[in-house]
Write an enzyme that holds these catalytic residues in place. Structure first.
Site, mmCIF file in Angstrom:
data_model
loop_
_atom_site.group_PDB
_atom_site.id
_atom_site.type_symbol
_atom_site.label_atom_id
_atom_site.label_comp_id
_atom_site.label_asym_id
_atom_site.label_seq_id
_atom_site.Cartn_x
_atom_site.Cartn_y
_atom_site.Cartn_z
ATOM 1 C CG HIS A 1 -75.960 20.274 51.124
ATOM 2 N ND1 HIS A 1 -77.094 20.976 50.813
ATOM 3 C CD2 HIS A 1 -76.342 19.338 52.025
ATOM 4 C CE1 HIS A 1 -78.126 20.479 51.489
ATOM 5 N NE2 HIS A 1 -77.696 19.501 52.245
ATOM 6 C CE LYS B 1 -87.286 14.460 53.606
ATOM 7 N NZ LYS B 1 -85.874 14.844 53.734
ATOM 8 N NE ARG C 1 -77.269 19.456 59.623
ATOM 9 C CZ ARG C 1 -78.311 19.309 58.843
ATOM 10 N NH1 ARG C 1 -78.778 20.345 58.186
ATOM 11 N NH2 ARG C 1 -78.908 18.156 58.723
ATOM 12 C CB SER D 1 -82.398 22.196 52.563
ATOM 13 O OG SER D 1 -81.167 21.759 52.056
HETATM 14 P P1 ADP Z 1 -81.637 14.805 54.284
HETATM 15 O O1 ADP Z 1 -80.979 13.621 53.687
HETATM 16 O O2 ADP Z 1 -81.930 14.649 55.759
HETATM 17 O O3 ADP Z 1 -82.746 15.421 53.506
HETATM 18 P P2 ADP Z 1 -79.930 16.897 53.345
HETATM 19 O O4 ADP Z 1 -80.165 16.564 51.958
HETATM 20 O O5 ADP Z 1 -80.297 18.264 53.794
HETATM 21 O O6 ADP Z 1 -80.497 15.887 54.375
HETATM 22 O O7 ADP Z 1 -78.402 16.696 53.668
HETATM 23 C C1 ADP Z 1 -77.645 15.631 53.189
HETATM 24 C C2 ADP Z 1 -76.448 15.449 54.083
HETATM 25 O O8 ADP Z 1 -75.764 16.680 54.229
HETATM 26 C C3 ADP Z 1 -76.772 14.996 55.502
HETATM 27 O O9 ADP Z 1 -75.740 14.112 55.912
HETATM 28 C C4 ADP Z 1 -76.702 16.242 56.304
HETATM 29 O O10 ADP Z 1 -76.350 15.982 57.648
HETATM 30 C C5 ADP Z 1 -75.601 16.981 55.591
HETATM 31 N N1 ADP Z 1 -75.702 18.428 55.802
HETATM 32 C C6 ADP Z 1 -76.732 19.232 55.532
HETATM 33 N N2 ADP Z 1 -76.471 20.517 55.876
HETATM 34 C C7 ADP Z 1 -75.217 20.505 56.395
HETATM 35 C C8 ADP Z 1 -74.365 21.497 56.963
HETATM 36 N N3 ADP Z 1 -74.788 22.765 57.103
HETATM 37 N N4 ADP Z 1 -73.144 21.128 57.401
HETATM 38 C C9 ADP Z 1 -72.755 19.833 57.293
HETATM 39 N N5 ADP Z 1 -73.511 18.845 56.781
HETATM 40 C C10 ADP Z 1 -74.717 19.171 56.339
#
Ligand code: ADP
Length: 161
Positions: free
Chosen positions: A17, A41, A90, A128
């Site tokens: 992130h 969630k 990703r 995460s």
């Molecule tokens: P969600 O909204 O599915 O719960 P997250 O909060 O984990 O997802 O992630 C928010 C955004 O960050 C999403 O666009 C996700 O694809 C991106 N993201 C999460 N981990 C990574 C990573 N390791 N590399 C690039 N982008 C990431």
């Protein structure tokens, strides 16, 4: 003024992130990292904890703000005067879902476009969910999240390391 939002759960913030935040902040005047209040969630960290962790680890980037929201991302973007949504990609597995969401958001709010940043290869495997899984078994997560966040995660899982 180009304002973007980077919405997500961030439960917790990972180096993946942070990489997206640092890179996208350079493309806009103001970037809002927006933590989604999603009651469906069962999060490890409260929204307030997540907001405060993100604030702490983005305080070196002057044009980053941190907020939380519920409801539709497209509506939130409109209320904030944002015309851009940032998301990270990703792998191919992210693509189908992200495409659908981006097109839906654009249909709801035609002024809104989603830009995708490809993950840094170093973090392409990182989510995460995976970090929580490793932490819950007391595994080493120092390559995935900042040290203070790792400490807070072990505390939540009652793990002494
Ligand atoms: P969600 O909204 O599915 O719960 P997250 O909060 O984990 O997802 O992630 C928010 C955004 O960050 C999403 O666009 C996700 O694809 C991106 N993201 C999460 N981990 C990574 C990573 N390791 N590399 C690039 N982008 C990431």
């Amino acid at each position: 003024m180009k304002r973007a939002i980077y919405p997500g759960s961030f439960d917790p913030l990972t180096f993946g992130h942070l990489d997206i935040i640092e890179r996208s902040a350079k493309m806009v005047d103001e970037l809002y990292v927006a933590v989604l209040r999603n009651n469906a969630k069962n999060p490890l960290f409260s929204v307030e904890e997540r907001v405060s962790m993100i604030r702490e680890f983005t305080s070196h980037i002057p044009n980053v703000r941190v907020s939380s929201f519920d409801g539709l991302t497209a509506d939130y973007a409109k209320n904030m005067g944002a015309t851009m949504i940032v998301r990270g990609l990703r792998a191919v597995t992210d693509f189908e879902y992200e495409l659908q969401i981006a097109q839906t958001n654009h249909a709801i709010n035609p002024d809104l476009d989603t830009i995708f940043l490809t993950t840094n290869v170093m973090y392409s495997y990182l989510s995460s969910t995976i970090v929580k899984e490793v932490a819950s078994y007391g595994g080493d997560i120092s390559k995935f999240v900042p040290e203070q966040i790792a400490g807070k995660m072990y505390e939540k899982y009652n793990i002494n390391r």
